[in-house]
Design a protein around this motif. Sequence first.
Motif, PDB file in Angstrom:
ATOM      1  N   LEU A  84       0.818  -1.211   0.000  1.00 16.83           N
ATOM      2  CA  LEU A  84       0.000   0.000   0.000  1.00 16.83           C
ATOM      3  C   LEU A  84       0.849   1.256   0.000  1.00 16.83           C
ATOM      4  O   LEU A  84       0.521   2.240  -0.639  1.00 16.83           O
ATOM      5  CB  LEU A  84      -0.886   0.030   1.244  1.00 16.83           C
ATOM      6  N   SER A 108      -3.509   2.194  -9.000  1.00 17.16           N
ATOM      7  CA  SER A 108      -4.696   1.963  -8.181  1.00 17.16           C
ATOM      8  C   SER A 108      -5.114   0.500  -8.158  1.00 17.16           C
ATOM      9  O   SER A 108      -5.682   0.049  -7.167  1.00 17.16           O
ATOM     10  CB  SER A 108      -5.835   2.863  -8.646  1.00 17.16           C
ATOM     11  N   ILE A 109      -4.828  -0.264  -9.214  1.00 18.01           N
ATOM     12  CA  ILE A 109      -5.160  -1.695  -9.156  1.00 18.01           C
ATOM     13  C   ILE A 109      -4.274  -2.380  -8.131  1.00 18.01           C
ATOM     14  O   ILE A 109      -4.738  -3.189  -7.321  1.00 18.01           O
ATOM     15  CB  ILE A 109      -4.984  -2.346 -10.535  1.00 18.01           C
ATOM     16  N   ILE A 140      -2.999  -1.128  -5.534  1.00 19.55           N
ATOM     17  CA  ILE A 140      -3.416  -0.777  -4.173  1.00 19.55           C
ATOM     18  C   ILE A 140      -4.533  -1.703  -3.714  1.00 19.55           C
ATOM     19  O   ILE A 140      -4.509  -2.251  -2.602  1.00 19.55           O
ATOM     20  CB  ILE A 140      -3.850   0.697  -4.110  1.00 19.55           C
ATOM     21  N   ILE A 141      -5.521  -1.903  -4.601  1.00 22.19           N
ATOM     22  CA  ILE A 141      -6.626  -2.790  -4.236  1.00 22.19           C
ATOM     23  C   ILE A 141      -6.115  -4.209  -3.984  1.00 22.19           C
ATOM     24  O   ILE A 141      -6.523  -4.880  -3.018  1.00 22.19           O
ATOM     25  CB  ILE A 141      -7.686  -2.808  -5.356  1.00 22.19           C
ATOM     26  N   LEU A 161      -4.590  -4.493  -0.675  1.00 21.44           N
ATOM     27  CA  LEU A 161      -5.623  -4.643   0.361  1.00 21.44           C
ATOM     28  C   LEU A 161      -6.064  -6.082   0.449  1.00 21.44           C
ATOM     29  O   LEU A 161      -6.231  -6.644   1.538  1.00 21.44           O
ATOM     30  CB  LEU A 161      -6.839  -3.792   0.005  1.00 21.44           C
ATOM     31  N   THR A 188     -15.147  -6.102  -0.905  1.00 24.34           N
ATOM     32  CA  THR A 188     -14.328  -4.887  -0.951  1.00 24.34           C
ATOM     33  C   THR A 188     -13.484  -4.858  -2.213  1.00 24.34           C
ATOM     34  O   THR A 188     -13.399  -3.844  -2.908  1.00 24.34           O
ATOM     35  CB  THR A 188     -13.410  -4.825   0.275  1.00 24.34           C
ATOM     36  N   GLY A 198     -13.768  -2.218  -5.121  1.00 26.63           N
ATOM     37  CA  GLY A 198     -12.593  -1.405  -5.401  1.00 26.63           C
ATOM     38  C   GLY A 198     -12.216  -1.469  -6.866  1.00 26.63           C
ATOM     39  O   GLY A 198     -11.962  -0.446  -7.505  1.00 26.63           O
ATOM     40  N   VAL A 223     -12.108   1.323  -9.748  1.00 22.45           N
ATOM     41  CA  VAL A 223     -10.922   1.589 -10.560  1.00 22.45           C
ATOM     42  C   VAL A 223     -11.310   1.716 -12.032  1.00 22.45           C
ATOM     43  O   VAL A 223     -10.817   2.597 -12.740  1.00 22.45           O
ATOM     44  CB  VAL A 223      -9.868   0.490 -10.350  1.00 22.45           C
TER      45      VAL A 223
END
Lengths: 552, 111
Positions: B11, B17-18, B20-21, B24, B79, B83, B87
């Motif tokens: 993170l 952004s992918i 980051i997901i 998670l 989630t 997410g 994106v």
Amino acid sequence: MTKVIEHTAIFIIIAPLTGALLLSVLSKLNLPQIWRDIIAFISLVIPGILLIYFIPSLLASPLRYELGGWPSPYGITIVLDSLSVTMATITVIVTITTFVYSLEIREILPKGEKYYILFLFMTTGLYGVFLSGDVINRYVFFELTVLTTYVLLTYTDTKESLRASYIYLVIGSVASFFFLIGIGLIYFNTGYLDFSVLSELVPNMSIHKRNLIFMFILVAVSVKSGLIPFHTWLPDAHVSAPSPMTAVLAGITVKTGVYILVKFMGMGFITDHIRLVMIIIGFITAFIAVLVSHKYWDLKRILAWHTIAQMGLIVAVLSLWNISSVAASIFHLVSHAIFKILLFLSIGAVFYQFGTRDIREISLFKNSPILIGAFLVGILSLVGIPPMNGFYSKTLMLRSLEEYLVLYVLFIIVQILTVSSFFRVLYHSSKGECSRKPFPVSILLPTTVLAGLSIFIGCTTTIWMNNIISPSAQVLTKGYTITNHSLLEIELLTSIHGIILLLTIPVGIGIGLVSNKLKKPDLSGWLTKVDIADSVRYIIIVLAIYLLFTLL
Amino acid sequence: MIIVFVGLYGLTNTHNSIKIILALSVMGLGLILFFVSLAYVPGGAPPIVPIGSDISNINIVDPVPHSFMITLIVINLATTALGLALVIRLFDEYGSLDIKEMIRWGDDESD
């Protein structure tokens, strides 16, 4: 029939859930819009009726409903005590008013019926958070709430709202994982998840363990409540969401964090270290957020920063953890929920009318008189003027701080800055030139009701405090009581604290006048524009500091 | 527990952004393993016994963490899916997956 009455408690949670499922099934049938409105409205009203039905029996003793008949430590329970019912009642008020409000702006929302479905799911989650009696269900319902919130945030369908929702999703999920680590540590240390059992077991744990576990939970909760430095998602999310969603977000979703915090503190996690950490975090949050709110021109953004500030104050006062401070912060939680929703809904109406939220361009006083009234009630309540509920809750908070001189002074500084910030809003918004558009009833009705409620709660403070909030504070703080004020005579208006609070208002207005002339330094670059990676780094750094601090 | 921190590291060190997901998601999986491994009972029996039988000398596995982990898997899935859906919409709007670029975008537009 007795069977049904026996199981009434669960219907508070089931009703909105059923409504949501029914609507999602019926969405294929092309029902006329009015039927969908009615179904959604009924499923929002049922919990309110049930709560009213429960309140008389609650005053005697809290009610525990065991799902499926399994006894308490093993089964899933729904607890209706005075605190959870208070919060659930606020939820009823919030959801119904925002629902009525969103009837009108429904046309400008794309995919309107899914909005209802998600809204009802979110309501289910909120009731679940407030009423469920064990840690894990609370977590699951909380996830239900925030997941639907992520989607509802994007309903204005702009670039900003998508970005805000994405950032909220990432930071919120990290917070959830920390919360889960906390839950896991609790479970493997005690073997139970039920709040009532845990509140007997937790005080026996060693102080280091309690610190460690509570730090994880505190980090998670402060992300959800938007305390600095975990606030990064909050202003963007508030600004870009549709107005009713902003109201729900600021009114209730942010409060669930503090509610969970109160519950965990009530379990006996409170230690001196934690108290110090919470006081520091709370006052830093309040101070910085109020200062930052002077920087902006967007009404919603200003109020979003004020939400952060008030949450900081609530957490700081809460951390003293004696009866009067807990009662005061719970009461401020309630009254803040009501007037913040009122403010956000009136801002929605302002936006509806003028097409902008920039305080330099709108002219508040050329508005419909009812709306001006409602907006002023909201502002005066936040600032703390007598007949409104904000004054009483702030006076109670001040009174609970009276033994700690430093905190008392800090509170007053924050209060003065709040006043000056709102004076700035009123000062600028009285100048603009704009045409006006007539309002539909569905915007006026909720704002009027909320304004009335704000004054009503203010005028009946003594009743609420003595009968509902103080007893629940007494239950929560058992064994940790430091000072016990007499709770019977509350003549707040004439008390020294009330007068000091009133004195802050002219001072604040003075500062507001001066600061309008000054050029303000840009003090908030790193606080307002933050990357996800940076936010996560903040979380890790602060967690590390906490851990070092508490374990030493 | 280590996997949780791998996720956290992910993170903090990516702007995609992918990714980051997915970081998670990795964090969630790490948590699931953390719970399940803590709940491991050596030589444990399944927690299903006939009513009235003597359970004092059976080493029963505690079912709560496992059942909770099933819930967590579902939440994690939801989630991640949400997410990734976000994106996709973000990519439509911004034409980029870089979260830093998205944040910079706001600087030009707002005051």
